[in-house]
Design a protein around this motif. Structure first.
Motif, mmCIF file in Angstrom:
data_model
loop_
_atom_site.group_PDB
_atom_site.id
_atom_site.type_symbol
_atom_site.label_atom_id
_atom_site.label_comp_id
_atom_site.label_asym_id
_atom_site.label_seq_id
_atom_site.Cartn_x
_atom_site.Cartn_y
_atom_site.Cartn_z
ATOM 1 N N GLY A 119 0.902 -1.179 0.009
ATOM 2 C CA GLY A 119 0.006 0.043 0.047
ATOM 3 C C GLY A 119 0.830 1.186 -0.039
ATOM 4 N N HIS A 120 1.945 1.425 0.840
ATOM 5 C CA HIS A 120 2.806 2.709 0.741
ATOM 6 C C HIS A 120 3.258 2.821 -0.505
ATOM 7 C CE1 HIS A 120 6.068 -0.582 1.794
ATOM 8 N NE2 HIS A 120 6.638 0.313 1.212
ATOM 9 N N CYS A 121 3.510 1.719 -1.270
ATOM 10 C CA CYS A 121 4.287 1.900 -2.743
ATOM 11 C C CYS A 121 3.380 2.642 -3.593
ATOM 12 C CB CYS A 121 4.484 0.710 -3.166
ATOM 13 S SG CYS A 121 5.889 -0.306 -2.523
ATOM 14 N N ALA A 122 1.895 2.601 -3.483
ATOM 15 C CA ALA A 122 1.018 3.243 -4.323
ATOM 16 C C ALA A 122 0.180 4.384 -3.640
ATOM 17 C CB ALA A 122 0.151 2.106 -4.732
ATOM 18 N N ASP A 123 0.479 4.478 -2.500
ATOM 19 C CA ASP A 123 -0.240 5.776 -1.567
ATOM 20 C C ASP A 123 -0.032 6.992 -2.101
ATOM 21 O OD1 ASP A 123 -1.457 7.299 0.000
ATOM 22 O OD2 ASP A 123 -0.861 6.186 1.875
ATOM 23 N N PRO A 124 -0.895 7.684 -2.626
ATOM 24 C CA PRO A 124 -0.524 9.089 -2.917
ATOM 25 C C PRO A 124 -0.082 9.849 -1.930
ATOM 26 C CG PRO A 124 -2.886 8.517 -4.054
ATOM 27 C CD PRO A 124 -2.484 7.314 -2.974
ATOM 28 N N ASP A 125 -0.276 9.657 -0.776
ATOM 29 C CA ASP A 125 0.406 10.299 0.382
ATOM 30 C C ASP A 125 1.840 9.984 0.403
ATOM 31 O OD1 ASP A 125 -1.684 11.811 1.214
ATOM 32 O OD2 ASP A 125 -2.340 10.425 3.053
ATOM 33 N N SER A 126 2.309 8.914 -0.092
ATOM 34 C CA SER A 126 3.833 8.743 -0.193
ATOM 35 C C SER A 126 4.389 9.928 -1.179
ATOM 36 C CB SER A 126 3.907 7.510 -0.643
ATOM 37 O OG SER A 126 3.593 6.417 0.325
ATOM 38 N N ALA A 127 3.512 10.139 -2.149
ATOM 39 C CA ALA A 127 4.048 11.214 -3.162
ATOM 40 C C ALA A 127 4.075 12.470 -2.539
ATOM 41 C CB ALA A 127 3.173 11.278 -4.519
ATOM 42 N N ARG A 128 3.195 12.695 -1.581
ATOM 43 C CA ARG A 128 3.103 14.069 -1.162
ATOM 44 C C ARG A 128 4.082 14.088 -0.202
ATOM 45 N NH1 ARG A 128 1.290 16.771 3.579
ATOM 46 N NH2 ARG A 128 -0.012 18.801 2.882
ATOM 47 N N SER A 129 4.525 13.179 0.719
ATOM 48 C CA SER A 129 5.566 13.422 1.540
ATOM 49 C C SER A 129 7.100 13.438 0.816
ATOM 50 C CB SER A 129 5.631 11.951 2.393
ATOM 51 O OG SER A 129 6.727 12.080 3.273
ATOM 52 N N ASP A 130 7.288 12.734 -0.217
ATOM 53 C CA ASP A 130 8.369 12.977 -1.070
ATOM 54 C C ASP A 130 8.688 14.025 -1.651
ATOM 55 O OD1 ASP A 130 9.180 10.522 -0.295
ATOM 56 O OD2 ASP A 130 8.792 9.574 -2.104
ATOM 57 N N ILE A 131 7.345 15.001 -1.944
ATOM 58 C CA ILE A 131 7.484 16.173 -2.721
ATOM 59 C C ILE A 131 8.019 17.349 -1.703
ATOM 60 C CG2 ILE A 131 6.124 18.117 -3.702
ATOM 61 C CD1 ILE A 131 4.765 15.946 -5.282
ATOM 62 N N ILE A 132 7.263 17.191 -0.577
ATOM 63 C CA ILE A 132 7.486 18.141 0.835
ATOM 64 C C ILE A 132 9.052 17.846 1.048
ATOM 65 C CG2 ILE A 132 7.310 18.300 3.259
ATOM 66 C CD1 ILE A 132 5.198 19.516 1.585
ATOM 67 N N SER A 133 9.579 16.710 1.092
ATOM 68 C CA SER A 133 11.233 16.635 1.521
ATOM 69 C C SER A 133 11.770 17.243 0.276
ATOM 70 C CB SER A 133 11.384 15.195 1.428
ATOM 71 O OG SER A 133 10.570 14.220 2.477
#
Length: 464
Positions: free
Chosen positions: A94-108
């Protein structure tokens, strides 16, 4: 008697000890381990997942934070996954496809830019506080006007060696890391290699497993990994975290293997690689069970199942490991006709052809079973002879020794000098009758002795 028993026992033991099931001569044929066989079963369904996300960071004052005036922030990451249905259904974490994972990486990615451009701002107190402040206050937008959230695309790579197919996929459904960590993607593809799931009821602590995936932590020491790696281990514990089931395994996994299948020795997927504890140096990893994935699939009307090519390929593997290389070559050829480019089939076919040339085909007879059956037959035969001899030598209760009785016939000399027995007058029904072989009493109408089974001649029925 004892000599017969010892002889038969010795023969039976010799048969068993000489059987190939006990001491099989090594003829040099390569022998695969159970985990290698399991990895070969699940390998065709394995995929590599590339996720790309792009987004713009909108600050609380309405300004856009961008690394380049015309470009949004872009991030990518890699995971593993596996096909669960031949009609293009793919499973991953799930964490591989979760759009929130993208949000977190963009913030970083945006944090360093914000710190460099707002160095004297009271909001920029260093990377960690700045990152936290952006997560709480900034808004991530897509690349298109009025698009909410980052734009995320999923690309699935499947195949082996240089024969790799790339296809786009859409996110059908997912559960985030804290709620099961499984995801289901859909490609517009059909007749793909697939896999089966093992429910939690079939998973046991201590069970041998193999974790398969595409590691990306080795990119600096080897070429780009065109082939996956497999790590064997066991189920160390079945546990829960906030009510969500998870398995602890002692197999070593690395970055990029998240979402990859964890299979039992039958090649059935019992879970997906999920996460590792922070700063843990020992093989100590966690697996998301397959049951939540099955729930997602059921909601879409999809069932994890093998395709026709998978069945033929697995039959070919059975023949290959048994040394029946001609049969294996035929099955791998049929697999490639049914599903061109089927991962692993061409390599196994080549290996089977080389091994057949070197060793020839193994016999189709199951010699261990035949030898054990022969040994068992010898033992049963020996026991039968021993019991028979004992019964014939035993004097049953109520039997009368024949030496106490006169013969039931007389000898008559014929004119030519030969002799012939002549019966005495038949005894009456009330007189006792005895078997000439064992001496047991029997009824005058019986033709076979009820004790030893010998045929009773009419001449023998007379008691003397």
């Amino acid at each position: 008697m004892h000599r017969w028993s010892a002889l038969l026992s010795t023969c039976a033991i010799a048969v068993l000890l000489e059987s190939p099931g006990v001491a099989l001569a090594d003829d040099g044929r390569p022998q695969a381990t159970p985990t290698e066989k399991a990895a070969a079963l699940i390998r065709p369904a394995l995929v590599e997942l590339d996720v790309h996300a792009a987004g713009r960071v909108r600050l609380p004052n309405g300004d856009l934070l961008v690394s380049d005036p015309a470009a949004p922030f872009e991030v990518t990451w890699h995971c593993s996954g596996f096909i669960v249905n031949p009609d293009g259904w793919v499973a991953t974490a799930g964490h591989c496809a979760d759009p929130d994972s993208a949000r977190s990486d963009i913030i970083s990615a945006a944090t360093s830019v914000y710190v460099s451009r707002a160095l004297y701002s009271p909001d920029a107190q260093g990377p960690l506080p700045t990152s936290q402040w952006l997560r709480e206050n900034a808004r991530i937008e897509g690349t298109a006007p009025d698009q909410v959230g980052p734009q995320v695309t999923y690309t699935v790579n499947y195949g082996s060696g240089t024969d790799v197919t790339t296809a786009s996929a859409s996110l059908a459904d997912f559960r985030p890391l804290a709620k099961g960590d499984v995801a289901l993607l859909k490609m517009d593809k059909h007749h793909l290699p697939s896999s089966e799931l093992a429910p939690d009821s079939q998973v046991e602590v201590g069970e041998a497993i193999v974790a398969v995936g595409f590691p990306h932590g080795t990119d600096s020491v080897i070429d780009s990994p065109a082939e996956p790696t497999s790590k064997n281990g066991t189920i160390s514990r079945k546990a829960t975290k906030k009510g969500i089931p998870e398995y602890e395994i002692d197999a070593a996994v690395s970055n990029g293997m998240s979402g990859g299948p964890v299979a039992n020795l039958d090649g059935k997927v019992l879970g997906l690689v999920s996460f590792s504890p922070t700063l843990e140096l020992q093989p100590f990893n966690f697996v998301a069970p397959a049951d939540p994935l099955a729930v997602l699939m059921a909601a879409k009307g999809v069932k994890a199942t093998l395709g026709p090519a998978d069945s033929v390929y697995r039959r070919g593997l059975d023949a290959y490991y048994a040394g029946r290389y001609t049969d294996a070559i035929g099955d791998f050829d049929q697999t490639l006709l049914m599903s061109p480019g089927y991962p692993g089939a061409a390599k196994f076919r080549t290996d089977a052809a080389n091994l057949r040339q070197q060793f020839g085909d193994a016999s189709s007879f199951n010699w261990p079973v035949i030898w054990y059956a022969a040994g068992g037959f010898v033992l049963l035969l020996g026991l039968g002879l021993i019991v028979s001899r004992r019964r014939r030598r035993r004097t049953p209760a109520g039997a009368i020794d024949l030496k106490d009785w006169e013969p039931s016939y007389i000898i008559t000399t014929l004119p030519d000098g030969s002799v012939e027995p002549a019966a005495l007058p038949a005894a009456s029904a009330g007189e006792p009758f005895f078997c000439a072989e064992c001496g047991a009493v029997h009824h005058h109408d019986e033709r076979f002795c009820p004790n030893c089974g010998s045929r009773i001649a009419l001449l023998e029925n007379r008691n003397g």
